[in-house]
Design a protein around this motif. Structure first.
Motif, PDB file in Angstrom:
ATOM      1  N   SER A  38      84.269  73.386   7.021  1.00 25.49           N
ATOM      2  CA  SER A  38      84.924  73.489   8.331  1.00 25.49           C
ATOM      3  C   SER A  38      85.087  72.132   9.001  1.00 25.49           C
ATOM      4  O   SER A  38      86.037  71.908   9.736  1.00 25.49           O
ATOM      5  N   PHE A  39      84.157  71.220   8.732  1.00 23.11           N
ATOM      6  CA  PHE A  39      84.281  69.888   9.322  1.00 23.11           C
ATOM      7  C   PHE A  39      85.599  69.242   8.930  1.00 23.11           C
ATOM      8  O   PHE A  39      86.185  68.487   9.694  1.00 23.11           O
ATOM      9  N   PHE A  40      86.044  69.545   7.716  1.00 21.69           N
ATOM     10  CA  PHE A  40      87.262  68.931   7.215  1.00 21.69           C
ATOM     11  C   PHE A  40      88.483  69.782   7.538  1.00 21.69           C
ATOM     12  O   PHE A  40      89.490  69.301   8.017  1.00 21.69           O
ATOM     13  N   GLU A  41      88.345  71.078   7.253  1.00 17.92           N
ATOM     14  CA  GLU A  41      89.503  71.957   7.365  1.00 17.92           C
ATOM     15  C   GLU A  41      90.025  72.068   8.796  1.00 17.92           C
ATOM     16  O   GLU A  41      91.198  72.327   9.008  1.00 17.92           O
ATOM     17  N   GLU A  42      89.122  71.874   9.738  1.00 15.97           N
ATOM     18  CA  GLU A  42      89.548  72.027  11.125  1.00 15.97           C
ATOM     19  C   GLU A  42      90.386  70.863  11.639  1.00 15.97           C
ATOM     20  O   GLU A  42      90.982  70.951  12.705  1.00 15.97           O
ATOM     21  N   VAL A  43      90.375  69.753  10.894  1.00 19.58           N
ATOM     22  CA  VAL A  43      91.162  68.606  11.374  1.00 19.58           C
ATOM     23  C   VAL A  43      92.116  67.986  10.365  1.00 19.58           C
ATOM     24  O   VAL A  43      93.016  67.257  10.754  1.00 19.58           O
ATOM     25  N   LEU A  44      91.899  68.255   9.084  1.00 17.42           N
ATOM     26  CA  LEU A  44      92.738  67.604   8.086  1.00 17.42           C
ATOM     27  C   LEU A  44      93.677  68.601   7.408  1.00 17.42           C
ATOM     28  O   LEU A  44      93.365  69.790   7.300  1.00 17.42           O
TER      29      LEU A  44
ATOM     30  N   MET B 183      92.862  66.226   2.742  1.00 19.46           N
ATOM     31  CA  MET B 183      91.565  66.547   2.154  1.00 19.46           C
ATOM     32  C   MET B 183      91.496  66.098   0.702  1.00 19.46           C
ATOM     33  O   MET B 183      90.484  65.576   0.246  1.00 19.46           O
ATOM     34  N   LYS B 184      92.589  66.278  -0.006  1.00 23.26           N
ATOM     35  CA  LYS B 184      92.611  65.839  -1.405  1.00 23.26           C
ATOM     36  C   LYS B 184      92.460  64.333  -1.500  1.00 23.26           C
ATOM     37  O   LYS B 184      91.704  63.809  -2.312  1.00 23.26           O
ATOM     38  N   THR B 185      93.224  63.644  -0.639  1.00 24.16           N
ATOM     39  CA  THR B 185      93.123  62.188  -0.618  1.00 24.16           C
ATOM     40  C   THR B 185      91.699  61.744  -0.330  1.00 24.16           C
ATOM     41  O   THR B 185      91.132  60.905  -1.031  1.00 24.16           O
ATOM     42  N   LEU B 186      91.120  62.351   0.701  1.00 22.27           N
ATOM     43  CA  LEU B 186      89.757  61.974   1.092  1.00 22.27           C
ATOM     44  C   LEU B 186      88.789  62.200  -0.055  1.00 22.27           C
ATOM     45  O   LEU B 186      87.940  61.358  -0.349  1.00 22.27           O
ATOM     46  N   ASN B 187      88.946  63.311  -0.713  1.00 22.62           N
ATOM     47  CA  ASN B 187      88.043  63.612  -1.820  1.00 22.62           C
ATOM     48  C   ASN B 187      88.151  62.566  -2.928  1.00 22.62           C
ATOM     49  O   ASN B 187      87.153  62.096  -3.462  1.00 22.62           O
ATOM     50  N   THR B 188      89.377  62.182  -3.221  1.00 22.03           N
ATOM     51  CA  THR B 188      89.583  61.150  -4.240  1.00 22.03           C
ATOM     52  C   THR B 188      88.916  59.836  -3.839  1.00 22.03           C
ATOM     53  O   THR B 188      88.207  59.217  -4.638  1.00 22.03           O
TER      54      THR B 188
ATOM     55  N   MET C 272      78.579  83.707  -8.408  1.00 14.36           N
ATOM     56  CA  MET C 272      78.580  83.015  -7.111  1.00 14.36           C
ATOM     57  C   MET C 272      79.687  81.971  -7.077  1.00 14.36           C
ATOM     58  O   MET C 272      79.778  81.123  -7.951  1.00 14.36           O
ATOM     59  N   ARG C 273      80.505  82.007  -6.055  1.00 13.56           N
ATOM     60  CA  ARG C 273      81.563  81.015  -5.891  1.00 13.56           C
ATOM     61  C   ARG C 273      80.919  79.636  -5.795  1.00 13.56           C
ATOM     62  O   ARG C 273      79.918  79.434  -5.113  1.00 13.56           O
ATOM     63  N   LYS C 274      81.490  78.674  -6.515  1.00 13.18           N
ATOM     64  CA  LYS C 274      80.815  77.381  -6.543  1.00 13.18           C
ATOM     65  C   LYS C 274      81.149  76.511  -5.333  1.00 13.18           C
ATOM     66  O   LYS C 274      80.606  76.704  -4.278  1.00 13.18           O
ATOM     67  N   HIS C 275      82.032  75.573  -5.508  1.00 12.95           N
ATOM     68  CA  HIS C 275      82.247  74.637  -4.410  1.00 12.95           C
ATOM     69  C   HIS C 275      83.667  74.670  -3.915  1.00 12.95           C
ATOM     70  O   HIS C 275      84.595  74.939  -4.670  1.00 12.95           O
ATOM     71  N   THR C 276      83.815  74.363  -2.641  1.00 13.01           N
ATOM     72  CA  THR C 276      85.142  74.191  -2.097  1.00 13.01           C
ATOM     73  C   THR C 276      85.437  72.694  -2.094  1.00 13.01           C
ATOM     74  O   THR C 276      84.534  71.879  -2.272  1.00 13.01           O
TER      75      THR C 276
END
Lengths: 147, 147
Positions: A114-120, A125-130, B1-5
């Motif tokens: 939620s910290f990410f999904e609520e603003v990005l 999010m994909k970019t950030l993860n990379t 169990m669902r793993k990671h988002t």
DNA sequence: ATTTATCATTTGCGTAGTAAAGTGATAAAT
DNA sequence: ATTTATCACTTTACTACGCAAATGATAAAT
């Protein structure tokens, strides 16, 4: 005095963000009587069990001493078991621990996200993860240089 | 169990990265007899002095209790001063503290930046900074909702 | 002038982390 | 068979932080 570089600004923001979200996460996990640190350890055990304390310590970037004390607490709570096995101790979840982590995980993953999904956006999010993957790998190598 | 988002993966990586880089930073700052947390506090004081303990605590995301203790240490080291002023205490740097922070800052900023500059392009760093700014702001509001 | 309220800071307790010294189990060397 | 070495884990001493109760300082109310 030269003020800030782009990197140092980003660093500060990231530190504050992880700090804040970690505190929120601790608050959130109170309902399960867990801390964020304990949750992380339980997840690792669930995923990689059976494993030794040193392996576990390595995975979560904590010293063996810290891991020893944390596992002693989790064992007292009845969430994990340690069996002397050959010359090492093998860690695994108890039924209670298993149940606890299965209950907590979906909520906690959702909460973290939620910290990410609520603003990005999805794209961001994909970019950030990379980017984080690169950075994490780099800092890990910096801490314990490969042989 | 669902793993990671995607979010939870990113969260873990960010936690590990900040953890590792914070440890490296503490090691780095040993030469000045400072911790990362202390460095942050000194920078804030340098920038915003004179200010009260609560204001300072707010800025660096620490509880007032934690700030009280941390400042007691810094005062004992002779880096800051606290003056009872009206009903609050006003914080400022001593000459020694001022000198310390002026010496340490360039190295430390360079060190913080190195985590990013060594693996990311200029473009990526800008992107990351933008994303972190959004995230940090969001988590801050989540922690202390605006009136 | 005493009580009450309010706000800033401090303190006690629990968790968590590190570093370094200590313990126990097993293997290797004599 | 005893000594020695090594590895895995534990313990101790220390620092640090959050939370919440206690303390101190000031203003407001009676």
């Amino acid at each position: 005095m030269r003020k800030h570089t782009l990197g140092s600004l980003t660093w500060i923001r990231m530190m504050r963000f992880t700090n804040q979200s970690n505190q929120l996460s601790n608050e959130f996990l109170k309902r399960f009587d867990l801390t964020t640190a304990q949750f992380d350890v339980l997840i690792q055990i669930k995923t990689y069990a059976p494993l030794t304390q040193s392996q576990l310590a390595e995975k979560v970037t904590v010293t063996q001493g810290g891991m020893s004390r944390m596992l002693a607490r989790l064992e007292k709570e009845g969430l994990i078991e340690r069996k002397q096995n050959w010359k090492t101790k093998t860690i695994s979840l108890t039924a209670k621990g298993e149940q606890m982590i299965d209950t907590a995980t979906p909520c906690q993953l959702q909460f973290q996200s939620s910290f990410f999904e609520e603003v990005l956006t999805e794209e961001e999010m994909k970019t950030l993860n990379t980017l984080m993957t690169k950075l994490e790998k780099h800092s890990r190598e910096k801490k314990s240089p490969p042989a």
